[in-house]
Design an enzyme around this catalytic site. Structure first.
Site, PDB file in Angstrom:
ATOM      1  N   ARG A 149       0.663  -1.192   0.052  1.00  0.00           N
ATOM      2  CA  ARG A 149      -0.017  -0.159   0.177  1.00  0.00           C
ATOM      3  C   ARG A 149       0.858   1.305   0.091  1.00  0.00           C
ATOM      4  O   ARG A 149       0.380   2.294   0.496  1.00  0.00           O
ATOM      5  CB  ARG A 149      -0.907  -0.079   1.144  1.00  0.00           C
ATOM      6  CG  ARG A 149      -1.921  -1.301   1.181  1.00  0.00           C
ATOM      7  CD  ARG A 149      -3.131  -0.754   1.764  1.00  0.00           C
ATOM      8  NE  ARG A 149      -3.959  -2.075   1.888  1.00  0.00           N
ATOM      9  CZ  ARG A 149      -3.973  -3.122   2.648  1.00  0.00           C
ATOM     10  NH1 ARG A 149      -3.092  -3.228   3.434  1.00  0.00           N
ATOM     11  NH2 ARG A 149      -4.879  -4.140   2.425  1.00  0.00           N
ATOM     12  N   LYS A 164       3.288  11.235 -11.791  1.00  0.00           N
ATOM     13  CA  LYS A 164       2.488  10.424 -12.365  1.00  0.00           C
ATOM     14  C   LYS A 164       3.262   8.920 -12.613  1.00  0.00           C
ATOM     15  O   LYS A 164       4.464   9.109 -13.013  1.00  0.00           O
ATOM     16  CB  LYS A 164       2.212  10.818 -13.874  1.00  0.00           C
ATOM     17  CG  LYS A 164       0.971  11.864 -13.737  1.00  0.00           C
ATOM     18  CD  LYS A 164       0.815  12.428 -15.324  1.00  0.00           C
ATOM     19  CE  LYS A 164      -0.467  13.328 -15.098  1.00  0.00           C
ATOM     20  NZ  LYS A 164      -0.788  13.743 -16.404  1.00  0.00           N
ATOM     21  N   GLU A 167       9.978  17.329 -25.227  1.00  0.00           N
ATOM     22  CA  GLU A 167       9.327  17.598 -23.986  1.00  0.00           C
ATOM     23  C   GLU A 167       9.790  19.072 -23.530  1.00  0.00           C
ATOM     24  O   GLU A 167       9.050  19.900 -22.989  1.00  0.00           O
ATOM     25  CB  GLU A 167       9.456  16.775 -22.697  1.00  0.00           C
ATOM     26  CG  GLU A 167       8.989  15.255 -23.263  1.00  0.00           C
ATOM     27  CD  GLU A 167       7.267  15.390 -23.035  1.00  0.00           C
ATOM     28  OE1 GLU A 167       6.663  16.238 -22.865  1.00  0.00           O
ATOM     29  OE2 GLU A 167       6.994  13.980 -23.007  1.00  0.00           O
ATOM     30  N   LYS A 192       7.863  22.662 -14.990  1.00  0.00           N
ATOM     31  CA  LYS A 192       6.952  21.437 -14.416  1.00  0.00           C
ATOM     32  C   LYS A 192       6.643  21.490 -12.818  1.00  0.00           C
ATOM     33  O   LYS A 192       5.251  21.275 -12.364  1.00  0.00           O
ATOM     34  CB  LYS A 192       7.637  20.093 -14.640  1.00  0.00           C
ATOM     35  CG  LYS A 192       6.759  18.843 -14.380  1.00  0.00           C
ATOM     36  CD  LYS A 192       6.602  17.758 -15.305  1.00  0.00           C
ATOM     37  CE  LYS A 192       5.689  16.752 -15.182  1.00  0.00           C
ATOM     38  NZ  LYS A 192       5.668  15.472 -15.509  1.00  0.00           N
ATOM     39  N   GLU A 246     -10.036  24.062 -16.428  1.00  0.00           N
ATOM     40  CA  GLU A 246      -9.495  24.474 -17.598  1.00  0.00           C
ATOM     41  C   GLU A 246      -7.846  24.573 -17.362  1.00  0.00           C
ATOM     42  O   GLU A 246      -7.538  24.953 -16.236  1.00  0.00           O
ATOM     43  CB  GLU A 246     -10.154  25.851 -18.156  1.00  0.00           C
ATOM     44  CG  GLU A 246     -11.427  25.776 -18.562  1.00  0.00           C
ATOM     45  CD  GLU A 246     -12.031  27.194 -18.966  1.00  0.00           C
ATOM     46  OE1 GLU A 246     -11.423  28.156 -19.049  1.00  0.00           O
ATOM     47  OE2 GLU A 246     -13.120  27.157 -19.012  1.00  0.00           O
ATOM     48  N   ARG A 300      -2.699  21.239 -15.083  1.00  0.00           N
ATOM     49  CA  ARG A 300      -1.749  20.353 -15.339  1.00  0.00           C
ATOM     50  C   ARG A 300      -1.861  19.726 -16.733  1.00  0.00           C
ATOM     51  O   ARG A 300      -0.983  19.307 -17.391  1.00  0.00           O
ATOM     52  CB  ARG A 300      -1.566  19.259 -14.400  1.00  0.00           C
ATOM     53  CG  ARG A 300      -0.621  18.247 -14.428  1.00  0.00           C
ATOM     54  CD  ARG A 300      -0.313  17.161 -13.407  1.00  0.00           C
ATOM     55  NE  ARG A 300       0.778  16.345 -13.696  1.00  0.00           N
ATOM     56  CZ  ARG A 300       1.610  15.761 -12.827  1.00  0.00           C
ATOM     57  NH1 ARG A 300       0.936  15.757 -11.518  1.00  0.00           N
ATOM     58  NH2 ARG A 300       2.591  14.779 -13.426  1.00  0.00           N
ATOM     59  N   ASN A 333       0.204  18.178 -21.639  1.00  0.00           N
ATOM     60  CA  ASN A 333      -0.017  17.237 -22.815  1.00  0.00           C
ATOM     61  C   ASN A 333      -0.382  17.695 -23.917  1.00  0.00           C
ATOM     62  O   ASN A 333      -0.834  16.933 -24.987  1.00  0.00           O
ATOM     63  CB  ASN A 333      -1.403  16.675 -22.179  1.00  0.00           C
ATOM     64  CG  ASN A 333      -1.202  15.792 -20.649  1.00  0.00           C
ATOM     65  OD1 ASN A 333      -0.074  15.308 -20.657  1.00  0.00           O
ATOM     66  ND2 ASN A 333      -2.126  15.741 -19.922  1.00  0.00           N
ATOM     67  N   HIS A 361       8.468   8.108 -27.470  1.00  0.00           N
ATOM     68  CA  HIS A 361       7.401   9.122 -26.756  1.00  0.00           C
ATOM     69  C   HIS A 361       7.597  10.545 -27.434  1.00  0.00           C
ATOM     70  O   HIS A 361       6.601  11.026 -27.906  1.00  0.00           O
ATOM     71  CB  HIS A 361       7.496   9.001 -25.307  1.00  0.00           C
ATOM     72  CG  HIS A 361       6.575  10.012 -24.753  1.00  0.00           C
ATOM     73  ND1 HIS A 361       5.303   9.543 -24.916  1.00  0.00           N
ATOM     74  CD2 HIS A 361       6.742  11.016 -23.852  1.00  0.00           C
ATOM     75  CE1 HIS A 361       4.475  10.557 -24.147  1.00  0.00           C
ATOM     76  NE2 HIS A 361       5.344  11.446 -23.699  1.00  0.00           N
TER      77      HIS A 361
HETATM   78  P1  NAD Z   1      13.121   4.854 -21.788  1.00  0.00           P
HETATM   79  O1  NAD Z   1      12.853   4.965 -20.456  1.00  0.00           O
HETATM   80  O2  NAD Z   1      12.513   3.969 -22.720  1.00  0.00           O
HETATM   81  O3  NAD Z   1      14.591   5.178 -22.121  1.00  0.00           O
HETATM   82  C1  NAD Z   1      15.306   5.287 -23.326  1.00  0.00           C
HETATM   83  C2  NAD Z   1      16.351   4.359 -23.797  1.00  0.00           C
HETATM   84  O4  NAD Z   1      17.585   4.772 -23.282  1.00  0.00           O
HETATM   85  C3  NAD Z   1      16.028   3.061 -23.214  1.00  0.00           C
HETATM   86  O5  NAD Z   1      16.559   2.156 -24.172  1.00  0.00           O
HETATM   87  C4  NAD Z   1      16.930   3.177 -21.874  1.00  0.00           C
HETATM   88  O6  NAD Z   1      17.286   1.863 -21.357  1.00  0.00           O
HETATM   89  C5  NAD Z   1      18.104   4.044 -22.460  1.00  0.00           C
HETATM   90  N1  NAD Z   1      18.906   4.559 -21.513  1.00  0.00           N
HETATM   91  C6  NAD Z   1      18.406   5.293 -20.395  1.00  0.00           C
HETATM   92  N2  NAD Z   1      19.473   6.040 -19.762  1.00  0.00           N
HETATM   93  C7  NAD Z   1      20.635   5.926 -20.660  1.00  0.00           C
HETATM   94  C8  NAD Z   1      21.781   6.482 -20.511  1.00  0.00           C
HETATM   95  N3  NAD Z   1      22.109   7.456 -19.690  1.00  0.00           N
HETATM   96  N4  NAD Z   1      22.617   6.197 -21.663  1.00  0.00           N
HETATM   97  C9  NAD Z   1      22.252   5.366 -22.381  1.00  0.00           C
HETATM   98  N5  NAD Z   1      21.218   4.696 -22.694  1.00  0.00           N
HETATM   99  C10 NAD Z   1      20.189   5.032 -21.753  1.00  0.00           C
HETATM  100  O7  NAD Z   1      12.562   6.264 -22.309  1.00  0.00           O
HETATM  101  P2  NAD Z   1      12.306   7.789 -21.926  1.00  0.00           P
HETATM  102  O8  NAD Z   1      12.223   8.578 -23.012  1.00  0.00           O
HETATM  103  O9  NAD Z   1      13.224   8.062 -20.822  1.00  0.00           O
HETATM  104  O10 NAD Z   1      10.810   7.864 -21.219  1.00  0.00           O
HETATM  105  C11 NAD Z   1       9.646   7.435 -22.214  1.00  0.00           C
HETATM  106  C12 NAD Z   1       8.662   7.080 -21.128  1.00  0.00           C
HETATM  107  O11 NAD Z   1       8.270   8.161 -20.126  1.00  0.00           O
HETATM  108  C13 NAD Z   1       7.371   6.826 -21.907  1.00  0.00           C
HETATM  109  O12 NAD Z   1       6.830   5.346 -21.421  1.00  0.00           O
HETATM  110  C14 NAD Z   1       6.457   7.716 -21.374  1.00  0.00           C
HETATM  111  O13 NAD Z   1       4.914   7.406 -21.374  1.00  0.00           O
HETATM  112  C15 NAD Z   1       6.861   8.123 -20.018  1.00  0.00           C
HETATM  113  N6  NAD Z   1       6.363   9.554 -19.535  1.00  0.00           N
HETATM  114  C16 NAD Z   1       5.945   9.442 -18.193  1.00  0.00           C
HETATM  115  C17 NAD Z   1       5.816  10.909 -17.919  1.00  0.00           C
HETATM  116  C18 NAD Z   1       5.431  10.931 -16.451  1.00  0.00           C
HETATM  117  O14 NAD Z   1       4.873  12.124 -16.024  1.00  0.00           O
HETATM  118  N7  NAD Z   1       5.256  10.015 -15.577  1.00  0.00           N
HETATM  119  C19 NAD Z   1       5.950  12.117 -18.624  1.00  0.00           C
HETATM  120  C20 NAD Z   1       6.695  11.912 -19.892  1.00  0.00           C
HETATM  121  C21 NAD Z   1       6.812  10.545 -20.304  1.00  0.00           C
HETATM  122  N1  GLY Z   2       3.723  14.436 -18.581  1.00  0.00           N
HETATM  123  C1  GLY Z   2       2.368  15.146 -18.090  1.00  0.00           C
HETATM  124  C2  GLY Z   2       2.343  15.218 -16.827  1.00  0.00           C
HETATM  125  O1  GLY Z   2       3.132  15.002 -16.019  1.00  0.00           O
HETATM  126  O2  GLY Z   2       1.086  15.836 -16.292  1.00  0.00           O
END
Ligand code: NAD
Ligand code: GLY
Length: 364
Positions: free
Chosen positions: A120, A142, A184, A226, A240, A243, A247, A267
């Site tokens: 939990r 998130k 982003e 952010k 409206e 956060r 998006n 992404h």
């Molecule tokens: P990811 O986590 O897949 O990382 C990208 C790639 O880089 C992977 O292959 C990873 O292993 C590699 N990697 C990571 N760090 C590295 C480093 N320092 N050197 C070499 N390789 C490295 O992708 P991402 O772009 O970091 O994240 C995308 C994800 O984040 C999506 O699932 C998206 O939905 C999510 N997201 C979440 C939020 C949120 O608020 N929670 C916001 C935006 C995106």
């Molecule tokens: N990436 C959108 C949010 O964190 O709200």
């Protein structure tokens, strides 16, 4: 080291940004509830950075469990989440165990959701290692996983106790991933900070060349944007704006990610094409000029990002967008641009204009 604060009353937390932070064990120790932690990472990041984080923690007396997951967006699912629970239980991790996410947004979202739900809820720390995770996903709480029918459909809000963004880790990031993170970064300029957007236009070449100062500034300004937005509307409940403005391009982009299969487009790539669609729709509503749309496309292209959508067919986009979390009472609530540097949420875009904006952006 630059430090910011996410102001959320009793759940406020610091974000530290800078080079050489991975082994700053002092920053982590003060946040642990007990000398017990589990590091969640993946098979790509582990050989690069796990020892740098784990060794000093062990030397400081922290009992550590290491959980190394397969790498990829296609693993952001129930099966992989369960691997975390399996390891936590097998190692008798208790409620005082802090889960530390070491990796990109996929690891952060998975580990954060595990932290939100294991026994939990246990404490959580983010150590983001991609540009995208340093500027966006590690901040704001998130967490979650994908469902075959929709991106990020299952999850929870669970704020970290600390975000430690070591910008040195960006040196090993593949080029395509750096560009994905820049999407982003550009988003913050477009939705709320014209001056930052102008700075990005002036410094895009430095950013792509991984100039350390430029990257640190981009991470800091993005995190500051952010943090302000999240502090004002943590659970995205504002009628409206709020956060939801974070998006911009995401509802279109999620359609690309889900429609093509997770991991085919990154992404940030999908968000970039989605931001072009949002900009074109804003032009159709009379808010942006054609030159504004061209400006958005030019900066995204200079960041190494796609400015054309995936050819799914406009109707398929609309169908997939109808499953997005941004549907409120059956109406699609989109984030659009009133001006460059000012975004709004909008539920009244005519479907014909939405279709036309998608078609325009997918037109080869
Ligand atoms: P990811 O986590 O897949 O990382 C990208 C790639 O880089 C992977 O292959 C990873 O292993 C590699 N990697 C990571 N760090 C590295 C480093 N320092 N050197 C070499 N390789 C490295 O992708 P991402 O772009 O970091 O994240 C995308 C994800 O984040 C999506 O699932 C998206 O939905 C999510 N997201 C979440 C939020 C949120 O608020 N929670 C916001 C935006 C995106
Ligand atoms: N990436 C959108 C949010 O964190 O709200």
């Amino acid at each position: 080291m630059l430090s910011l604060n996410v102001s959320l009353d009793d759940r406020a937390y610091p974000i530290h940004i800078g080079g050489g932070l991975l082994d700053r064990v002092d920053l982590i120790l003060g946040q642990l509830k007990s000398p017990r932690a589990a590091i969640v990472t993946n098979s790509t990041v582990a050989p690069l950075y796990l020892a740098a984080l784990a060794d000093p923690l062990r030397a400081a007396g922290v009992k550590l469990t290491e959980i190394v997951l397969p790498d990829g967006e296609q693993y952001k699912n129930w099966e992989t989440l369960n691997l975390i629970f399996d390891a936590l239980l097998a190692n008798r991790c208790d409620r005082s165990t802090t889960i530390i996410a070491l990796g990109g947004g996929v690891i952060g979202d998975l580990a954060g959701f595990a932290a939100a739900s294991y026994q939990r809820g246990v404490p959580f720390i983010q150590v983001p290692t991609t540009l995208l995770s340093q500027v966006d996903s590690s901040v704001g709480g998130k967490t979650g996983i994908n469902h075959p029918r929709g991106k990020n459909m299952i999850g929870a809000f669970w704020q970290p106790k600390l975000v430690l963004a070591d910008t040195d880790t960006l040196k090993t990031l593949p080029e395509r991933e750096l560009s994905s993170g820049l999407a982003e970064v550009i988003k913050y300029g477009l939705i709320r900070d014209l001056k930052f957007l102008e700075w990005l236009e002036a410094n895009m070449d430095k950013l792509r060349a991984r100039d350390a100062d430029a990257l640190a500034r981009a991470v800091e300004r993005s995190c500051a944007c952010k943090a302000e937005v999240v502090a004002a509307d943590e659970f995205e409940t504002a009628a409206e704006g709020g956060r939801a403005l974070l998006n911009l391009g995401h509802t279109f982009g999620h359609a690309i990610e889900t429609g093509l299969g997770y991991g085919v487009w990154l992404h940030g790539e999908a968000v970039a094409a989605g931001m072009v669609m949002a900009a074109d729709l804003s032009r159709r509503l009379g808010w942006l000029a054609a030159a504004d749309v061209a400006r958005v496309k030019s900066l995204l292209a200079r960041a190494g990002l796609p400015v054309q959508g995936a050819p799914l067919g406009a109707e398929r986009y609309l169908e997939l967008m109808g499953h997005d979390k941004k549907v409120v009472a059956g109406r699609l609530r989109l984030v659009l641009l009133k001006h460059i540097g000012e975004a709004v949420t909008w539920s009244d875009a005519p479907p014909g204009d939405i279709l036309a904006a998608i078609e325009e952006c997918c037109h080869v």
